[in-house]
Design a protein around this motif. Structure first.
Motif, PDB file in Angstrom:
ATOM      1  N   VAL A   1      60.418  86.273  40.905  1.00 10.03           N
ATOM      2  CA  VAL A   1      59.423  87.146  40.263  1.00 10.03           C
ATOM      3  C   VAL A   1      58.696  88.012  41.296  1.00 10.03           C
ATOM      4  N   ARG A   2      58.367  87.406  42.434  1.00  7.21           N
ATOM      5  CA  ARG A   2      57.482  88.094  43.378  1.00  7.21           C
ATOM      6  C   ARG A   2      57.527  87.326  44.701  1.00  7.21           C
ATOM      7  N   VAL A   3      57.375  88.040  45.800  1.00  8.57           N
ATOM      8  CA  VAL A   3      57.233  87.388  47.107  1.00  8.57           C
ATOM      9  C   VAL A   3      56.074  88.036  47.860  1.00  8.57           C
TER      10      VAL A   3
ATOM     11  N   GLY B   1      56.799  82.527  47.088  1.00 10.11           N
ATOM     12  CA  GLY B   1      57.688  83.100  46.084  1.00 10.11           C
ATOM     13  C   GLY B   1      57.205  82.621  44.738  1.00 10.11           C
ATOM     14  N   VAL B   2      57.326  83.489  43.753  1.00  9.89           N
ATOM     15  CA  VAL B   2      56.869  83.130  42.417  1.00  9.89           C
ATOM     16  C   VAL B   2      58.076  83.010  41.495  1.00  9.89           C
ATOM     17  N   ASN B   3      58.065  81.956  40.729  1.00  7.43           N
ATOM     18  CA  ASN B   3      59.110  81.682  39.751  1.00  7.43           C
ATOM     19  C   ASN B   3      58.416  81.392  38.428  1.00  7.43           C
ATOM     20  N   SER B   4      58.978  81.933  37.353  1.00 11.37           N
ATOM     21  CA  SER B   4      58.265  81.827  36.074  1.00 11.37           C
ATOM     22  C   SER B   4      58.122  80.377  35.616  1.00 11.37           C
TER      23      SER B   4
ATOM     24  N   GLU C   1      47.207  70.994  42.421  1.00 10.71           N
ATOM     25  CA  GLU C   1      48.053  72.187  42.550  1.00 10.71           C
ATOM     26  C   GLU C   1      48.463  72.739  41.177  1.00 10.71           C
ATOM     27  N   ARG C   2      48.507  71.856  40.205  1.00  7.40           N
ATOM     28  CA  ARG C   2      48.970  72.262  38.874  1.00  7.40           C
ATOM     29  C   ARG C   2      47.836  72.720  37.967  1.00  7.40           C
ATOM     30  N   ASN C   3      46.640  72.234  38.207  1.00 11.43           N
ATOM     31  CA  ASN C   3      45.527  72.568  37.321  1.00 11.43           C
ATOM     32  C   ASN C   3      44.327  73.054  38.122  1.00 11.43           C
ATOM     33  N   GLY C   4      43.850  74.240  37.753  1.00 11.68           N
ATOM     34  CA  GLY C   4      42.697  74.791  38.457  1.00 11.68           C
ATOM     35  C   GLY C   4      42.351  76.139  37.864  1.00 11.68           C
ATOM     36  N   PHE C   5      41.786  77.005  38.695  1.00 12.27           N
ATOM     37  CA  PHE C   5      41.367  78.319  38.205  1.00 12.27           C
ATOM     38  C   PHE C   5      42.572  79.107  37.706  1.00 12.27           C
ATOM     39  N   TYR C   6      43.680  79.017  38.425  1.00 13.39           N
ATOM     40  CA  TYR C   6      44.942  79.619  37.981  1.00 13.39           C
ATOM     41  C   TYR C   6      46.017  78.581  38.265  1.00 13.39           C
ATOM     42  N   ASN C   7      46.658  78.102  37.233  1.00 13.46           N
ATOM     43  CA  ASN C   7      47.505  76.912  37.341  1.00 13.46           C
ATOM     44  C   ASN C   7      48.806  77.161  38.108  1.00 13.46           C
ATOM     45  N   ASN C   8      49.297  76.078  38.724  1.00 14.89           N
ATOM     46  CA  ASN C   8      50.629  76.067  39.342  1.00 14.89           C
ATOM     47  C   ASN C   8      50.747  77.053  40.505  1.00 14.89           C
ATOM     48  N   VAL C   9      49.864  76.851  41.495  1.00 17.08           N
ATOM     49  CA  VAL C   9      49.884  77.718  42.666  1.00 17.08           C
ATOM     50  C   VAL C   9      49.737  76.899  43.945  1.00 17.08           C
ATOM     51  N   VAL C  10      50.670  77.094  44.880  1.00 12.55           N
ATOM     52  CA  VAL C  10      50.412  76.794  46.300  1.00 12.55           C
ATOM     53  C   VAL C  10      50.615  78.109  47.039  1.00 12.55           C
ATOM     54  N   PHE C  11      49.660  78.444  47.916  1.00  8.94           N
ATOM     55  CA  PHE C  11      49.590  79.795  48.477  1.00  8.94           C
ATOM     56  C   PHE C  11      48.975  79.672  49.865  1.00  8.94           C
ATOM     57  N   THR C  12      49.698  80.110  50.898  1.00 13.03           N
ATOM     58  CA  THR C  12      49.127  79.957  52.240  1.00 13.03           C
ATOM     59  C   THR C  12      48.713  81.290  52.848  1.00 13.03           C
ATOM     60  N   CYS C  13      47.585  81.253  53.559  1.00 18.86           N
ATOM     61  CA  CYS C  13      47.130  82.384  54.380  1.00 18.86           C
ATOM     62  C   CYS C  13      47.020  81.967  55.848  1.00 18.86           C
ATOM     63  N   GLY C  14      47.398  80.728  56.169  1.00 19.48           N
ATOM     64  CA  GLY C  14      47.240  80.314  57.554  1.00 19.48           C
ATOM     65  C   GLY C  14      47.924  79.003  57.848  1.00 19.48           C
ATOM     66  N   ALA C  15      48.615  78.953  58.979  1.00 22.17           N
ATOM     67  CA  ALA C  15      49.249  77.717  59.439  1.00 22.17           C
ATOM     68  C   ALA C  15      49.033  77.632  60.941  1.00 22.17           C
ATOM     69  N   LEU C  16      48.769  76.442  61.419  1.00 23.93           N
ATOM     70  CA  LEU C  16      48.609  76.237  62.857  1.00 23.93           C
ATOM     71  C   LEU C  16      49.741  75.333  63.327  1.00 23.93           C
TER      72      LEU C  16
END
Lengths: 366, 366
Positions: free
Chosen positions: A238-240, A259-262, A297-312
Motif C-alpha cells: 500500500v505504502r512505504v 511498509g503498509v499492508n491492508s 501495537e494493535r489498539n491505540g489512537f490508530y490501530n495496527n501500527v509499528v513505525f520507527t523514526c530512530g534506531a541506535l
C-alpha cells in the motif's frame, strides 16, 4: 529471525507526559527520534495533544506564534465530516484533531526515560500551524540535524531544525515542498554531498516512491532519484516510507522502513542500499521483521501500527545490535532489539526491481 | 485593457513540424519557451507526437534511451480506460497518449519562425520516459537555463538543462521531486540566491499553492515558501501555475500566470511580487487579460486553453511592451502583445490574502 520487544514496553506512555497547557490533553507520545549525547540516550518524542472536547462540539487545535487557537465545530453541522481519528473536514477544509510538538526524554539504559515537563520544540511557524511530526535526528560532527514533517494548510512539508545541545534550537524553514514526509538523512556525506531519503505523495504517476536527494549544505536539495516503491502482493503493497537514519554496514546502507499492508497494517522491514550510490537497491525484506501483534501495537489512537523514526546501534560481544525505537498504534513509544547480521541475512535479492532499470520491463508488453 | 493577438495567429501550427520519425504523427506544437539570442528570437517549442493508431488498438509512446517504444492496447480490452485525450489507464497504470520533445524555432520578427527539422532536445533519461513538456528559458550571464516538466512512471517532476548555443545541451537531472510543474526561474539572483516559482500538486492539504524556492547553484533548491493559490469564486478558482519568466518592473516582479476556471478554461492573468521578497504578493489580476475566445484557442487537442511558457519584452516609443507567446488549445503556438503598464494598472490589491498572513484569518471562525 529473533526480535526482542522490551519487557517494559511501552517504554513511554502518554500518561507520563505533562500537557503543554491545562487546556490540552496528551493523546500520544510516539514516533520518537533517537540519538546519543554525552549524557546518554536521548529520544525526541512526538507528543500529540488535543483540546478538551465537549458533547456538542468537536474542538481542533491550530498553532499560531506561541499560542494554540481552538476552532469549534458543532457535531450536528451538516458541513462537518468526522470519523477518521486523525482529522476532520469542514466545508472542504481539512483540520487535524491533534497538534503535535516535540519533547526531549533522556535515559542512561535506553529503557527508562525521564521526560521533560515542557515542550522542547513547539510549532511556531506558519508552515507548522497544524503541528510538527515524526522527527528524525542525524548527528554529523557536533551538530544534530532534526528533520520533521511540518503540517499546515499550505501542505505537508519537510522542515529542518539544528541544535548542538537540545536546549537551543534553530529552525531553518521548509527544505522539501509539499507533499513529502518520511525523510531520513544519511549520517555522513556520500560523494561529497549530504543525502536524504524522502517520500513524496502524488496525485497519480509515481505515487509512493521513495527518492534520494542530495545537498551541498543540508538546506538546498536536488539531484532527486527514485530508489524504491511499494510492491504489489507484498507486505509493503500500500505504502512505504523511510524510517530510521540509515545504518552503515560493510554490505551497504541498511534502512529500516515501514511498509503498509491492508491486512497487517504498518510493519517494519529493511532495505540494503549501495554505499556509494544509495539509489541502487541491493536487497530487501521479503517479509517484515516487526508486525503489529501485541495489544499496544494493535489498539491505540490508530490501530495496527509499528513505525520507527530512530534506531541506535551498539556492539555486544562483537555483534552489531540494533535498538529500534518505534511508535505503537500512534500512541505509545516502544523498543525492540534485533541483531544487524540477522536483518542482513534475511534480505532477499528477489523482487527489488522497482528501480530505474525497471523501465526496461515496460517493453515486454509492447 | 488592450491586448492584440497576432494577425497571423496561430504563428506555429503542428502541420509545419516534421515528425521525429516516419512512425510518428505531430499532434501539437505549443507551450513554447521564448528567449533572445544574437540571431534573433528563439522559441523552444513543445512538440507532441503520437504513434499512428489502428482501428483495433490504441498505441502509446514511451521514450527509452534514444528510441520510442510503442505499447499497444486493444480498444475492447475491459482493463483499458480511455477517453481523456491526454492519457489512458490500463490495469491501474497511467500512460500518456503522446510523447513530447523540444524543437528550436528562430525568427527575426517574432511572427514568422523557421522550425528545425529535427528534435533539439529529446526525452532520453529514465525520468523523461513519458516525455518532456512546457519548457521555460531563463538567461543569466551567457547561460540559458531550461527548466521543464519531466514525466515518467516515477512521477511528474521538474528537471533542468543548460545550454549556451542551443546546439549543445547538458541535462542536470531532477531538481524538484514529484509532483511539481510550472516552474519559472527569476532572471537574476535575489538576495544572493537564484529563485524559482513552482507549483506542487498534493493529495490534500495545500493543493495548488504556488511556492518560491531558492538555490545557491540552480541545482539544489530549498527555503520553500508559499506565495499564492487559487481563489474561490474567481477566474482562477480551480488551479494556478506560473507561466512566463518573471518580468522585472519598477513596481515589482510581474508574473504572468495561468488560472483555470471550470467555465472559462485556462486563462492568463498576472501577479505582482515584491522585488526583494518575491513571496510577498503586492497585487493581482481581478480578471484575466487573455481568455480562450478564438477558434484556435477554443478548439484543439484540449479545448479552451491559453497557456504561456514565455514572454519577451521590449521598449516601443518609451512604453514597455510584452510579447506573450502562448499555447492555444494544447495544439498551436500563438502570440499576443500587451503594454506592461496596462497590466500593472489593471492589478488589484483586493483578494491577495492567500499568503502567509492568511493563517490569521483562521481565528475568525474559532
Amino acid at each position: 529471525m529473533r526480535i526482542e520487544r522490551a519487557v517494559n514496553n511501552p517504554i513511554i506512555s502518554p500518561l507520563q507526559v505533562k500537557p503543554s497547557t491545562d487546556d490540552m490533553v496528551v493523546l500520544s507520545a510516539f514516533n520518537a527520534a533517537a540519538t546519543e549525547t554525552k549524557e546518554g540516550i536521548l529520544l525526541l518524542i512526538r507528543v500529540a495533544e488535543a483540546p478538551k472536547q465537549t458533547e456538542r462540539e468537536i474542538r481542533v487545535p491550530i498553532a499560531k506564534n506561541d499560542n494554540v487557537i481552538i476552532k469549534s465545530f458543532r457535531r450536528d453541522d451538516p458541513l462537518l465530516i468526522a470519523g477518521d481519528p486523525r482529522g476532520i473536514v469542514y466545508a472542504d477544509e481539512i483540520y487535524l484533531t491533534s497538534l503535535s510538538h516535540f519533547r526531549v526524554a533522556r535515559s542512561t539504559d535506553g529503557f527508562n526515560f525521564k521526560i521533560d515537563d515542557k515542550p522542547s520544540i513547539f510549532p511556531t511557524e506558519y508552515y507548522e500551524s497544524y503541528g510538527i511530526e515524526d522527527p528524525r535526528i542525524t548527528k554529523i560532527g557536533d551538530t544534530y540535524y532534526i528533520n520533521y514533517t511540518a503540517v499546515s494548510h499550505f501542505g505537508v512539508t519537510v522542515a529542518l531544525i539544528t541544535t548542538k545541545d537540545f536546549k537551543h534550537f534553530k529552525k531553518h524553514g521548509v527544505i522539501l515542498p509539499p507533499e513529502n514526509k518520511n525523510v531520513a538523512i544519511f549520517p555522513e556525506k556520500i560523494g561529497g554531498k549530504y543525502m536524504m531519503l524522502h517520500r513524496p505523495s502524488t496525485t497519480g504517476l509515481g505515487n509512493q516512491h521513495i527518492w534520494v536527494g542530495s545537498s551541498p549544505d543540508m538546506l538546498h536539495f536536488g539531484d532527486h532519484r527514485p530508489v524504491f516503491s511499494k510492491r504489489p502482493h507484498s507486505w509493503d503493497n500500500v505504502r512505504v516510507g523511510a524510517g530510521a537514519v540509515p545504518i552503515k554496514t560493510s554490505e551497504g546502507w541498511l534502512e529500516i522502513y515501514h511498509g503498509v499492508n491492508s491486512k497487517l497494517g504498518y510493519c517494519l522491514g529493511a532495505i540494503l542500499l549501495d554505499l556509494n550510490e544509495p539509489w541502487r537497491v541491493l536487497a530487501r525484506s521479503k517479509y517484515p521483521f516487526l508486525i503489529p501483534e501485541t495489544e499496544y501495537e494493535r489498539n491505540g489512537f490508530y490501530n495496527n501500527v509499528v513505525f520507527t523514526c530512530g534506531a541506535l546501534t551498539f556492539y555486544d560481544n562483537g555483534r552489531h545490535v540494533v535498538n529500534v525505537y518505534y511508535g505503537a498504534a500512534d500512541q505509545h513509544t516502544c523498543r525492540a532489539d534485533i541483531f544487524c547480521d540477522d536483518i542482513l541475512a534475511s534480505l532477499s535479492t528477489d523482487d527489488i526491481s522497482e528501480v530505474m532499470e525497471n523501465t526496461a520491463e515496460i517493453n515486454i508488453m509492447g
